[in-house]
Write an enzyme that holds these catalytic residues in place. Structure first.
Site, mmCIF file in Angstrom:
data_model
loop_
_atom_site.group_PDB
_atom_site.id
_atom_site.type_symbol
_atom_site.label_atom_id
_atom_site.label_comp_id
_atom_site.label_asym_id
_atom_site.label_seq_id
_atom_site.Cartn_x
_atom_site.Cartn_y
_atom_site.Cartn_z
ATOM 1 N N HIS A 1 45.528 8.579 -13.712
ATOM 2 C CA HIS A 1 44.644 8.258 -12.473
ATOM 3 C C HIS A 1 44.089 6.971 -12.671
ATOM 4 C CE1 HIS A 1 43.535 12.613 -10.950
ATOM 5 N NE2 HIS A 1 44.619 12.556 -11.274
ATOM 6 N N TYR B 1 33.250 13.009 -7.981
ATOM 7 C CA TYR B 1 31.835 13.381 -8.513
ATOM 8 C C TYR B 1 30.983 13.526 -7.288
ATOM 9 C CZ TYR B 1 33.344 12.985 -13.316
ATOM 10 O OH TYR B 1 34.308 12.988 -14.495
ATOM 11 N N PRO C 1 29.094 17.316 -19.732
ATOM 12 C CA PRO C 1 30.324 17.026 -19.360
ATOM 13 C C PRO C 1 30.519 16.096 -18.127
ATOM 14 C CG PRO C 1 29.657 19.312 -18.456
ATOM 15 C CD PRO C 1 28.542 18.835 -19.224
ATOM 16 N N LYS D 1 33.353 13.445 -21.557
ATOM 17 C CA LYS D 1 33.497 12.627 -23.057
ATOM 18 C C LYS D 1 33.736 13.571 -24.213
ATOM 19 C CE LYS D 1 33.598 8.419 -21.147
ATOM 20 N NZ LYS D 1 34.794 8.168 -21.142
ATOM 21 N N TYR E 1 33.780 4.713 -18.403
ATOM 22 C CA TYR E 1 34.541 5.959 -17.961
ATOM 23 C C TYR E 1 35.999 6.102 -18.505
ATOM 24 C CZ TYR E 1 35.946 9.921 -15.080
ATOM 25 O OH TYR E 1 36.315 11.315 -14.634
HETATM 26 P P1 RFL Z 1 35.677 23.233 -30.518
HETATM 27 O O1 RFL Z 1 36.658 23.075 -29.406
HETATM 28 O O2 RFL Z 1 34.489 23.819 -30.162
HETATM 29 O O3 RFL Z 1 36.630 23.970 -31.609
HETATM 30 C C1 RFL Z 1 35.927 24.487 -32.770
HETATM 31 C C2 RFL Z 1 36.652 25.521 -33.315
HETATM 32 O O4 RFL Z 1 36.020 25.960 -34.503
HETATM 33 C C3 RFL Z 1 36.033 27.336 -34.736
HETATM 34 N N1 RFL Z 1 34.901 27.925 -35.276
HETATM 35 C C4 RFL Z 1 35.189 28.323 -36.808
HETATM 36 N N2 RFL Z 1 36.225 28.255 -37.564
HETATM 37 C C5 RFL Z 1 36.035 28.830 -38.802
HETATM 38 N N3 RFL Z 1 34.868 29.281 -39.244
HETATM 39 C C6 RFL Z 1 33.688 29.070 -38.477
HETATM 40 N N4 RFL Z 1 32.371 29.520 -38.990
HETATM 41 C C7 RFL Z 1 33.844 28.572 -37.317
HETATM 42 N N5 RFL Z 1 32.937 28.427 -36.105
HETATM 43 C C8 RFL Z 1 33.598 27.932 -35.112
HETATM 44 C C9 RFL Z 1 36.007 27.620 -33.171
HETATM 45 O O5 RFL Z 1 36.557 29.162 -32.715
HETATM 46 C C10 RFL Z 1 36.760 26.720 -32.594
HETATM 47 O O6 RFL Z 1 38.032 27.198 -32.283
HETATM 48 O O7 RFL Z 1 35.305 21.902 -31.148
HETATM 49 P P2 RFL Z 1 36.198 20.539 -31.332
HETATM 50 O O8 RFL Z 1 37.505 20.712 -31.971
HETATM 51 O O9 RFL Z 1 35.125 19.560 -31.877
HETATM 52 O O10 RFL Z 1 36.563 20.040 -29.804
HETATM 53 C C11 RFL Z 1 35.705 19.453 -29.036
HETATM 54 C C12 RFL Z 1 35.807 19.950 -27.467
HETATM 55 O O11 RFL Z 1 36.362 21.064 -27.524
HETATM 56 C C13 RFL Z 1 34.538 19.651 -26.577
HETATM 57 O O12 RFL Z 1 33.883 18.535 -27.137
HETATM 58 C C14 RFL Z 1 35.055 19.832 -25.010
HETATM 59 O O13 RFL Z 1 35.724 20.562 -24.859
HETATM 60 C C15 RFL Z 1 33.493 19.831 -24.434
HETATM 61 N N6 RFL Z 1 33.808 20.172 -23.143
HETATM 62 C C16 RFL Z 1 34.298 19.630 -22.171
HETATM 63 N N7 RFL Z 1 34.567 18.453 -22.483
HETATM 64 C C17 RFL Z 1 35.016 17.238 -21.580
HETATM 65 O O14 RFL Z 1 35.393 16.237 -22.038
HETATM 66 N N8 RFL Z 1 35.103 17.941 -20.236
HETATM 67 C C18 RFL Z 1 34.770 19.248 -19.997
HETATM 68 O O15 RFL Z 1 35.506 19.383 -18.752
HETATM 69 C C19 RFL Z 1 34.233 19.891 -20.696
HETATM 70 N N9 RFL Z 1 34.195 21.393 -20.532
HETATM 71 C C20 RFL Z 1 33.215 21.740 -23.088
HETATM 72 C C21 RFL Z 1 33.518 22.120 -21.549
HETATM 73 C C22 RFL Z 1 32.667 22.487 -23.780
HETATM 74 C C23 RFL Z 1 32.501 23.818 -23.400
HETATM 75 N N10 RFL Z 1 31.861 24.651 -24.596
HETATM 76 C C24 RFL Z 1 31.793 23.980 -25.963
HETATM 77 C C25 RFL Z 1 30.864 25.493 -24.394
HETATM 78 C C26 RFL Z 1 33.208 23.439 -21.415
HETATM 79 C C27 RFL Z 1 32.907 24.262 -22.185
HETATM 80 C C28 RFL Z 1 32.540 25.588 -21.754
HETATM 81 C C1 PHB Z 2 37.367 18.951 -15.843
HETATM 82 O O1 PHB Z 2 38.545 18.567 -15.326
HETATM 83 O O2 PHB Z 2 37.200 20.179 -16.298
HETATM 84 C C2 PHB Z 2 36.620 17.946 -16.103
HETATM 85 C C3 PHB Z 2 36.756 16.544 -15.297
HETATM 86 C C4 PHB Z 2 35.807 15.489 -15.409
HETATM 87 C C5 PHB Z 2 34.564 16.167 -15.935
HETATM 88 C C6 PHB Z 2 34.311 17.246 -16.509
HETATM 89 C C7 PHB Z 2 35.059 18.065 -16.552
HETATM 90 O O3 PHB Z 2 33.578 14.918 -16.135
#
Ligand code: RFL
Ligand code: PHB
Length: 389
Positions: free
Chosen positions: A72, A200, A292, A296, A383
């Protein structure tokens, strides 16, 4: 069992670190409390910065992303019923890549099974010990049997609710946190995106986001109350609310369909300092959370991994200078990214107690943003992602 690096958590941080270490000839194990299917079932981030794309390339897992990901060149902000485009490529020379976290995770899992390094899924009662000593260890229960792994280092890649940060004595760690008074209700649906770039939306009924996973799969969000339950929102109610927050012409172009996932995420800013405790490192969501807005979370996890990978490689090559700087280097980038995510969240959402003055300030800031090349450049360079320094 003995290894060089024990990685707790098979999210993107843990799997990416494992893959980079394996390619550098550093032995590692990944220990995950959930099943592989559960990890793949979580719908999360969707936008990758160029530095994350580069790191996935270095990890040898960029093939499918290059084929299927959508580069993008811009992003839109909508307010006062008008859409305004931020020309990311023109302002910074960089673009972002739309490719879902689920796909990144799948690519990393596939590469790991080829590399042959051990991965333990469904590990119960994970315990990390001795990280203040020269010989840390991790133990876990599987099928009722406790297993023990000795390692040189432990990488805490176990997310916000993980065990690694919780094991650090409270006197050794400082936590900074802000909780926002709303959540995001997200819907995934197999319908073409309403626009080819992300939108957004700042609206008096609340924030909305039009995102996507591919040309046939969309991801939409609306700001919701923290008291809401995802099950209480019918698909029809969700689409109606989204349309309400879009300009009429855009709403008319929205293609709706049955949701294939619907969930509510709370919004939080959180940082732990430092990120190193002897031979234990916190990486990704284990050490910090961003709201979110700005996409980032996954990108910050990737930059932590880049710093730690460099540190561990140098350590095994005979120098500890880089690893001793892991916490400081990572935190310098984390705090700037926390600022951007907080700023964009503050700019775009409805805050229950901001009052008329607060609303006027938001609107003035949005008007200023699109009247100033300097302000647009500042937003665009954040961004697309700050450089790894
Ligand atoms: P993760 O992905 O949470 O992975 C951590 C892993 O550790 C496991 N775990 C354990 N394993 C062994 N022993 C234990 N005691 C453990 N406790 C936990 C978990 O099962 C899991 O598999 O962390 P990681 O790898 O640091 O990655 C970070 C990203 O996943 C996170 O920053 C993003 O996904 C945040 N986030 C979003 N970020 C974006 O940039 N755009 C988004 O749209 C976005 N949506 C989100 C999100 C995070 C969410 N969370 C955490 C609730 C939406 C949600 C719902
Ligand atoms: C998503 O596609 O899930 C998404 C994209 C941009 C954001 C947050 C989530 O800032």
């Amino acid at each position: 069992m003995k290894t060089q690096v024990a990685i707790i958590g098979a999210g993107p941080s843990g799997l990416l670190l494992g893959q980079l270490l394996s390619r550098s000839g550093i032995a590692n194990i990944v220990i995950e409390q959930r099943s592989a299917d559960y990890v793949l079932g979580r719908i999360r981030a969707g936008v990758l910065e160029q530095t994350t794309v580069d790191l996935l390339q270095q990890a040898g897992v960029a093939g499918r992303m290059q084929q299927e990901g959508l580069p993008h060149d811009g992003v839109e902000l909508c307010f006062g019923g008008q859409r305004h485009r931020l020309d990311l490529l023109g302002l910074t020379g960089k673009r972002v890549m739309v490719y879902g976290q689920t796909e990144v995770t799948r690519d990393l899992m596939d590469a790991r099974s080829v590399s042959g390094e051990p991965t333990v899924y469904d590990a119960d009662e994970v315990v990390v010990e001795g990280f203040d000593s020269p010989q840390p260890s991790v133990s876990y229960l599987q099928d009722g049997v406790r297993h023990r792994v000795e390692a040189d280092f432990i990488a805490g890649c176990d997310g916000f609710h993980g065990v690694c940060r919780a094991t650090v004595p409270p006197s050794a760690i400082t936590l900074y946190e802000k909780i926002y008074p709303f959540g995001w209700l997200g819907v995934l649906a197999d319908v073409p995106p309403v626009s080819h770039e992300l939108i957004y939306v700042h609206h008096e009924r609340g924030f909305a986001l039009c995102s996507q996973r591919s040309k046939v799969r969309s991801r939409y969000y609306v700001q919701c109350s923290l008291d809401d339950q995802a099950e209480q929102w019918s698909d029809d109610a969700f689409w109606a609310e989204l349309k309400n927050r879009l300009p009429p012409q855009t709403a008319a172009q929205l293609i709706t369909g049955p949701s294939i996932e619907k969930s509510i995420a709370p919004l939080r800013s959180f940082v732990a300092e430092p990120l190193r405790f002897g031979r234990l490192f916190l990486v990704g969501d284990a050490g910090h959370i961003v709201p979110p807005t700005g996409a980032k979370g996954l990108n910050l996890a990737a930059s932590d991994v880049a710093y730690l990978w460099q540190g561990l490689r140098s350590h095994y090559a005979g120098s500890d200078t880089e690893i001793n700087h892991y916490s400081g280097r990572a935190l310098a980038r984390i705090w700037k990214t926390e600022r951007f995510s907080w700023w964009m969240t503050s700019l775009m959402h409805n805050f229950p107690d901001s009052g008329h003055f607060g609303q006027k300030m938001q609107r003035a800031e949005l008007d200023y943003l699109f009247s100033s090349a300097a302000a647009m450049t500042a937003m665009a360079e954040n961004y697309v992602g700050l450089p790894l320094v």
